[in-house]
Design a protein around this motif. Structure first.
Motif, PDB file in Angstrom:
ATOM      1  N   GLU A   1       0.685  -1.118  -0.055  1.00 22.69           N
ATOM      2  CA  GLU A   1      -0.008  -0.089  -0.139  1.00 22.69           C
ATOM      3  C   GLU A   1       0.906   1.169  -0.016  1.00 22.69           C
ATOM      4  OE1 GLU A   1      -1.103  -1.700   3.984  1.00 22.69           O
ATOM      5  OE2 GLU A   1       0.090  -2.591   2.302  1.00 22.69           O
ATOM      6  N   ASN A   2       2.002   1.134   0.348  1.00 22.20           N
ATOM      7  CA  ASN A   2       2.842   2.393   0.557  1.00 22.20           C
ATOM      8  C   ASN A   2       3.375   2.837  -0.681  1.00 22.20           C
ATOM      9  OD1 ASN A   2       3.050   3.099   3.337  1.00 22.20           O
ATOM     10  ND2 ASN A   2       4.038   1.032   3.633  1.00 22.20           N
ATOM     11  N   ALA A   3       3.578   1.671  -1.629  1.00 22.21           N
ATOM     12  CA  ALA A   3       4.107   1.822  -2.989  1.00 22.21           C
ATOM     13  C   ALA A   3       2.887   2.281  -4.168  1.00 22.21           C
ATOM     14  CB  ALA A   3       4.966   0.811  -3.656  1.00 22.21           C
ATOM     15  N   ALA A   4       1.702   1.676  -3.733  1.00 25.36           N
ATOM     16  CA  ALA A   4       0.703   1.932  -4.869  1.00 25.36           C
ATOM     17  C   ALA A   4       0.142   3.177  -4.887  1.00 25.36           C
ATOM     18  CB  ALA A   4      -0.543   0.776  -4.104  1.00 25.36           C
ATOM     19  N   GLY A   5       0.269   4.056  -5.969  1.00 23.68           N
ATOM     20  CA  GLY A   5      -0.378   5.225  -6.301  1.00 23.68           C
ATOM     21  C   GLY A   5      -1.698   5.471  -6.245  1.00 23.68           C
ATOM     22  N   ASP A   6      -2.251   6.515  -6.300  1.00 27.58           N
ATOM     23  CA  ASP A   6      -3.548   6.741  -6.284  1.00 27.58           C
ATOM     24  C   ASP A   6      -4.191   6.296  -7.736  1.00 27.58           C
ATOM     25  OD1 ASP A   6      -3.361   7.927  -3.980  1.00 27.58           O
ATOM     26  OD2 ASP A   6      -4.182   9.806  -4.629  1.00 27.58           O
ATOM     27  N   ALA A   7      -3.272   6.597  -8.814  1.00 27.45           N
ATOM     28  CA  ALA A   7      -4.180   5.865 -10.301  1.00 27.45           C
ATOM     29  C   ALA A   7      -3.912   4.471 -10.151  1.00 27.45           C
ATOM     30  CB  ALA A   7      -2.994   6.426 -11.280  1.00 27.45           C
ATOM     31  N   LEU A   8      -2.991   3.796  -9.664  1.00 30.01           N
ATOM     32  CA  LEU A   8      -2.977   2.500  -9.439  1.00 30.01           C
ATOM     33  C   LEU A   8      -4.429   1.908  -8.435  1.00 30.01           C
ATOM     34  CD1 LEU A   8      -2.425  -0.634 -10.105  1.00 30.01           C
ATOM     35  CD2 LEU A   8      -0.523  -0.182  -8.185  1.00 30.01           C
ATOM     36  N   LEU A   9      -4.663   2.417  -7.629  1.00 33.43           N
ATOM     37  CA  LEU A   9      -5.651   2.236  -6.503  1.00 33.43           C
ATOM     38  C   LEU A   9      -7.100   2.321  -7.383  1.00 33.43           C
ATOM     39  CD1 LEU A   9      -4.347   3.951  -3.271  1.00 33.43           C
ATOM     40  CD2 LEU A   9      -4.331   1.239  -3.739  1.00 33.43           C
ATOM     41  N   GLY A  10      -6.977   3.621  -8.163  1.00 36.08           N
ATOM     42  CA  GLY A  10      -8.135   3.801  -8.791  1.00 36.08           C
ATOM     43  C   GLY A  10      -8.481   2.687  -9.849  1.00 36.08           C
ATOM     44  N   ARG A  11      -7.446   2.189 -10.697  1.00 42.07           N
ATOM     45  CA  ARG A  11      -7.800   0.779 -11.480  1.00 42.07           C
ATOM     46  C   ARG A  11      -8.315  -0.152 -10.856  1.00 42.07           C
ATOM     47  NH1 ARG A  11      -2.082   0.517 -13.478  1.00 42.07           N
ATOM     48  NH2 ARG A  11      -2.923  -1.452 -14.522  1.00 42.07           N
ATOM     49  N   ILE A  12      -7.527  -0.439  -9.419  1.00 36.50           N
ATOM     50  CA  ILE A  12      -8.036  -1.619  -8.606  1.00 36.50           C
ATOM     51  C   ILE A  12      -9.666  -1.540  -8.252  1.00 36.50           C
ATOM     52  CG2 ILE A  12      -7.612  -2.854  -6.467  1.00 36.50           C
ATOM     53  CD1 ILE A  12      -4.640  -2.165  -6.845  1.00 36.50           C
ATOM     54  N   GLY A  13      -9.919  -0.300  -7.921  1.00 37.73           N
ATOM     55  CA  GLY A  13     -11.224   0.016  -7.615  1.00 37.73           C
ATOM     56  C   GLY A  13     -12.169  -0.146  -8.508  1.00 37.73           C
ATOM     57  N   ASP A  14     -11.654   0.032  -9.999  1.00 36.76           N
ATOM     58  CA  ASP A  14     -12.609   0.136 -11.068  1.00 36.76           C
ATOM     59  C   ASP A  14     -12.747  -1.533 -11.176  1.00 36.76           C
ATOM     60  OD1 ASP A  14     -14.101   1.154 -13.033  1.00 36.76           O
ATOM     61  OD2 ASP A  14     -12.447   1.503 -14.407  1.00 36.76           O
ATOM     62  N   TRP A  15     -11.699  -2.202 -11.212  1.00 33.02           N
ATOM     63  CA  TRP A  15     -11.818  -3.574 -11.542  1.00 33.02           C
ATOM     64  C   TRP A  15     -12.607  -4.368 -10.718  1.00 33.02           C
ATOM     65  CZ3 TRP A  15     -10.791  -8.052  -9.204  1.00 33.02           C
ATOM     66  CH2 TRP A  15     -10.620  -9.191 -10.080  1.00 33.02           C
ATOM     67  N   LEU A  16     -12.678  -4.139  -9.377  1.00 34.91           N
ATOM     68  CA  LEU A  16     -13.413  -4.639  -8.282  1.00 34.91           C
ATOM     69  C   LEU A  16     -14.845  -4.412  -8.566  1.00 34.91           C
ATOM     70  CD1 LEU A  16     -11.047  -3.898  -5.066  1.00 34.91           C
ATOM     71  CD2 LEU A  16     -11.629  -6.122  -5.958  1.00 34.91           C
ATOM     72  N   ILE A  17     -15.280  -3.141  -9.065  1.00 35.23           N
ATOM     73  CA  ILE A  17     -16.620  -2.832  -9.361  1.00 35.23           C
ATOM     74  C   ILE A  17     -17.195  -3.684 -10.616  1.00 35.23           C
ATOM     75  CG2 ILE A  17     -18.183  -1.144  -9.841  1.00 35.23           C
ATOM     76  CD1 ILE A  17     -17.221  -1.163  -6.959  1.00 35.23           C
ATOM     77  N   ALA A  18     -16.355  -3.799 -11.472  1.00 36.75           N
ATOM     78  CA  ALA A  18     -16.732  -4.319 -12.706  1.00 36.75           C
ATOM     79  C   ALA A  18     -16.700  -5.928 -12.761  1.00 36.75           C
ATOM     80  CB  ALA A  18     -16.125  -3.783 -14.078  1.00 36.75           C
ATOM     81  N   ALA A  19     -15.900  -6.437 -12.110  1.00 37.73           N
ATOM     82  CA  ALA A  19     -15.382  -7.986 -11.994  1.00 37.73           C
ATOM     83  C   ALA A  19     -16.832  -8.712 -11.695  1.00 37.73           C
ATOM     84  CB  ALA A  19     -14.556  -8.372 -11.148  1.00 37.73           C
ATOM     85  N   ARG A  20     -16.913  -9.675 -12.596  1.00 38.62           N
ATOM     86  CA  ARG A  20     -17.904 -10.756 -12.340  1.00 38.62           C
ATOM     87  C   ARG A  20     -17.507 -12.266 -12.828  1.00 38.62           C
ATOM     88  NH1 ARG A  20     -19.707  -6.616 -10.687  1.00 38.62           N
ATOM     89  NH2 ARG A  20     -21.580  -5.755 -10.568  1.00 38.62           N
ATOM     90  N   PRO A  21     -18.094 -13.169 -12.062  1.00 38.16           N
ATOM     91  CA  PRO A  21     -17.545 -14.517 -12.525  1.00 38.16           C
ATOM     92  C   PRO A  21     -17.986 -14.812 -14.070  1.00 38.16           C
ATOM     93  CG  PRO A  21     -19.028 -14.386 -10.700  1.00 38.16           C
ATOM     94  CD  PRO A  21     -19.073 -13.093 -11.024  1.00 38.16           C
ATOM     95  N   ALA A  22     -17.005 -15.756 -14.484  1.00 39.58           N
ATOM     96  CA  ALA A  22     -17.003 -15.683 -16.035  1.00 39.58           C
ATOM     97  C   ALA A  22     -18.421 -16.748 -16.377  1.00 39.58           C
ATOM     98  CB  ALA A  22     -15.706 -16.712 -16.513  1.00 39.58           C
ATOM     99  N   ALA A  23     -19.044 -16.588 -17.412  1.00 37.86           N
ATOM    100  CA  ALA A  23     -20.289 -17.322 -17.704  1.00 37.86           C
ATOM    101  C   ALA A  23     -19.655 -18.500 -18.067  1.00 37.86           C
ATOM    102  CB  ALA A  23     -20.786 -16.592 -18.748  1.00 37.86           C
TER     103      ALA A  23
END
Length: 272
Positions: free
Chosen positions: A250-272
């Motif tokens: 967490e100390n090395a993760a920049g805000d831009a990377l954290l934002g990408r992770i947040g975006d991924w977590l919101i969008a991620a869904r199990p594969a059909a």
């Protein structure tokens, strides 16, 4: 959203109409009291909560964890907590073993607050914990997670291949090291060896599917070189982000990377 006491979750300082952060004391399945914080989504009501698992010697109140929570709150509600032996939580750290119970308590608290979808992100030690949690809390139980991201996580236990990890092993295994950890890092470490040795992160990965999994790692991580994320990603269905120039957790993760992770977590869904 509910503000009253519910079973193992105690929120004594929170009004049901409080719009800002609320604090709670959670009790794990093995009876350890864990401090936790709920931050609502900055953009209004949300159906998803992101549960953040910090690294070794971290805590819910540490600046890097609060910064990550602030970024994630732009995407969803956020639950942060302090692992056992860290911050104001009780007990002693088992360095990734029984911490799975701490995370499960935080996930269950998120569900008790009314969130329909709960996802997890962990850093370093917390990364190993979210992997093992996702592998052991599958199905329809209240402790399950709908997506998981592991940042700077080890693939295997007892790794001593870098100077940084040799220092960590000294802190954990030596009496003087544990004293330094308690006085210098406010982290209280259990004195007993693992018995039995818990499921390793790389052994956990094949058990996570169909839950979406993201592995994030820096190519300049001073603790775990890139063979760790490569092993994790090869062990089962996962997306792998190798971040150029990034260090550790967490100390090395920049805000831009954290934002990408947040975006991924919101969008991620199990594969059909």
């Amino acid at each position: 959203m509910k503000g009253e006491t519910e079973g193992r979750f105690h929120t004594p300082d929170v009004s049901s109409i409080t719009p800002g952060p609320r604090r709670a004391t959670l009790r794990t399945a093995d009876g350890v009291r864990i401090e936790a914080v709920h931050d609502p989504c900055a953009k209004g009501p949300a159906d998803t909560a992101i549960v953040v698992a910090h690294g070794f010697t971290g805590a819910a109140t540490k600046p890097a964890v609060r910064r990550a929570a602030g970024v994630f709150a732009q995407y969803a509600a956020v639950i942060t907590f302090s692992f056992r032996g860290h911050g104001k939580s009780g007990g002693r750290s088992t360095v990734g073993d029984r911490e799975v119970l701490d995370l499960a308590a935080a996930v269950e608290w998120a569900r008790s607050l009314g969130y329909e979808r709960v996802v997890t992100v962990g850093f370093s030690m917390g990364g190993s914990v979210v992997l093992r949690h996702a592998a052991t809390h599958r199905g329809s139980g209240r402790g399950r997670t709908e997506a998981v991201a592991a940042v700077s996580a080890p693939a295997r236990w007892y790794y001593r291949g870098t100077p940084a990890m040799r220092r960590v092993h000294w802190l954990v295994t030596r009496r003087t090291g544990r004293l330094v950890s308690r006085l210098g890092f406010a982290t209280r470490i259990h004195t007993k060896d693992w018995d039995p040795v818990p499921l390793s992160p790389v052994e956990a990965v094949p058990l996570i599917a169909p839950t979406p999994l993201l592995i994030v790692h820096g190519d300049r991580d001073p603790y775990f070189p890139v063979d760790h994320p490569l092993m994790l990603a090869a062990a089962g269905p996962a997306q792998l982000w190798l971040e150029e120039g990034m260090g550790h957790a967490e100390n090395a993760a920049g805000d831009a990377l954290l934002g990408r992770i947040g975006d991924w977590l919101i969008a991620a869904r199990p594969a059909a």
